[in-house]
Write a protein that holds these residues in place. Sequence first.
Motif, PDB file in Angstrom:
ATOM      1  N   ASP A 201       1.190  -1.136  -0.206  1.00  0.00           N
ATOM      2  CA  ASP A 201       0.379  -0.045  -0.089  1.00  0.00           C
ATOM      3  C   ASP A 201       0.990   1.925   0.047  1.00  0.00           C
ATOM      4  O   ASP A 201       0.446   1.583  -1.003  1.00  0.00           O
ATOM      5  CB  ASP A 201      -0.806  -0.141   1.452  1.00  0.00           C
ATOM      6  N   HIS A 204       2.640   1.619  -3.553  1.00  0.00           N
ATOM      7  CA  HIS A 204       2.044   1.096  -4.763  1.00  0.00           C
ATOM      8  C   HIS A 204       0.672   1.969  -4.901  1.00  0.00           C
ATOM      9  O   HIS A 204      -0.494   2.199  -5.666  1.00  0.00           O
ATOM     10  CB  HIS A 204       2.153  -0.409  -4.898  1.00  0.00           C
ATOM     11  N   GLN A 205      -0.200   2.575  -3.413  1.00  0.00           N
ATOM     12  CA  GLN A 205      -1.037   2.735  -3.116  1.00  0.00           C
ATOM     13  C   GLN A 205      -1.255   4.607  -3.047  1.00  0.00           C
ATOM     14  O   GLN A 205      -1.739   5.426  -3.854  1.00  0.00           O
ATOM     15  CB  GLN A 205      -2.217   2.583  -2.651  1.00  0.00           C
ATOM     16  N   GLN A 206      -0.194   5.135  -2.052  1.00  0.00           N
ATOM     17  CA  GLN A 206       0.359   6.279  -1.370  1.00  0.00           C
ATOM     18  C   GLN A 206       1.144   6.878  -1.919  1.00  0.00           C
ATOM     19  O   GLN A 206       1.698   8.229  -2.106  1.00  0.00           O
ATOM     20  CB  GLN A 206       0.368   5.858   0.368  1.00  0.00           C
ATOM     21  N   GLY A 207       2.351   5.910  -2.417  1.00  0.00           N
ATOM     22  CA  GLY A 207       3.020   6.479  -3.941  1.00  0.00           C
ATOM     23  C   GLY A 207       4.483   7.503  -1.787  1.00  0.00           C
ATOM     24  O   GLY A 207       5.444   7.854  -2.562  1.00  0.00           O
ATOM     25  N   LYS A 214       1.563   4.898  -7.268  1.00  0.00           N
ATOM     26  CA  LYS A 214      -0.660   5.837  -7.024  1.00  0.00           C
ATOM     27  C   LYS A 214      -1.135   4.484  -7.740  1.00  0.00           C
ATOM     28  O   LYS A 214      -1.660   5.403  -8.893  1.00  0.00           O
ATOM     29  CB  LYS A 214      -0.272   7.095  -6.893  1.00  0.00           C
TER      30      LYS A 214
END
Length: 478
Positions: A201, A204-207, A214
């Motif tokens: 996360d 790969h989601q919040q960066g 993201k």
Amino acid sequence: MDRRDFIRTGMTLGTCAAVTPSASAAAIVRRPLDMSFPKDFAWGCATAAYQVEGAVNEDGRGATNWDVFSHTSGRVANGDNGDVACDSYHRYPEDIALLKGLGVGAHRMSIAWSRIFPDGRGPINQKGVDYYNRVIDALLAAGIKPYVTLFHWDLPQALPGGWQNRDTAHAFADYAGFMAGKLSDRVHHFITVNELRCFTDLGHQQGIHAPGLKLLPAGVNQVRHHGVLAHGLGAQAVRAHARAGTQVGVADNTSLFVPVIETSEHIAAAKQAVRDDNAMFLTAIMEGRYLDSYLAAAGADAPQARAGDMAAIGTPLDFVALNIYAPTYVKADPSVARGWTPLPHLPQSPRMASPWLYVGPEVAYWGVRAVSELWGPKSLYISENGCSTDDVLDAQGHDDDADRIMYLRNYLGQFRRATAEGYPLHGYFLWSLMDNFEWADGYGKRFGLHYVDFATLKRTPKLSALWYRELIRRNALV
């Protein structure tokens, strides 16, 4: 009693201090509370390769995603990187001496995958194998058992697509099996991966962690699936290549919830929250399936699993290790379908130096209890617990970090409650042995028992190191 109460009773503030105990009070026998831990409890510290080793371009080590990320402008505080870190690659004998000075019987360390397979798979770098053989032999010579984590976020950069590529999970399994075959004559506890939520996360989601992406929800869910699949295939590979008696587990920063009031309805809500909020991580690992509620909520963005994936992900484990830092409080809430609601941390909530590190010692007890009662693991370890403080050396070169001792004392009191109630908690690894590279925070947040001067790399024990040494000596809360 305030000043008006003293006036009404004819007493003065001065005379109050002179009151002597009655004979009956003096005769009371005071028995100290038993604060001891189980006889064979494992005490240790934890470190991770990229955070302490340095030597990123030496002896055949391949580049990692964190090398690339930390050298990208604006990604890490103060432009810091792990090129040197604590230089433990060269100074590991000194660091093992620090461990021995604490009196620990165990140490959690990680192996840099790219020191073994510079490209993630393919040709073996024997110099990397030799290095970890030396470290493990030195730990054992000091009477310290190594607990080895195989992946602590430093992914070989050469692997095509990184965690977005399913093949990375299979590459990890090949590496895990190889290391188990090489080390299990001396290492008896292997941890597959560390903190799934962070390298999936946050990356790969919040960066905010490597690789700094993201992705859309479908992409994030697939990365999560590849992460838990890597764990499962890795656990199977360790079992297939390790010597008999070798134990394998996972280290996870599981979302853990504290019932806002210790009543049956709030306790049940906290337990349900743990199962729901970790549906894509520890729940899937322990149950070998994704919750229907998770898949329904994801809809078309749900992860794509192939035949056999969930059986691998649910491979039975010898132990579960928990990284426990901050709480989330929860209350029962019949007005929502899931039956629980998390409570926000208010601005006045106490916290340590890191903005996310809210202080709530009860999470130590409730985390162990919830995982135990939900899934009945054979054994539990605390693979990380600790805190950041604004450490400075005084004019005499001392760091009297009483705030860290406060945090540790309170959390360990709650872990002790868990052992006293019979939950299968068998060891504790304090994060961390020394100040190090704290990922996106660089060197600005200090979690160590030993102060590191990053200009000279000198290690200095803090007051908390002396406190932890005394706790280990007594095997009881100090």
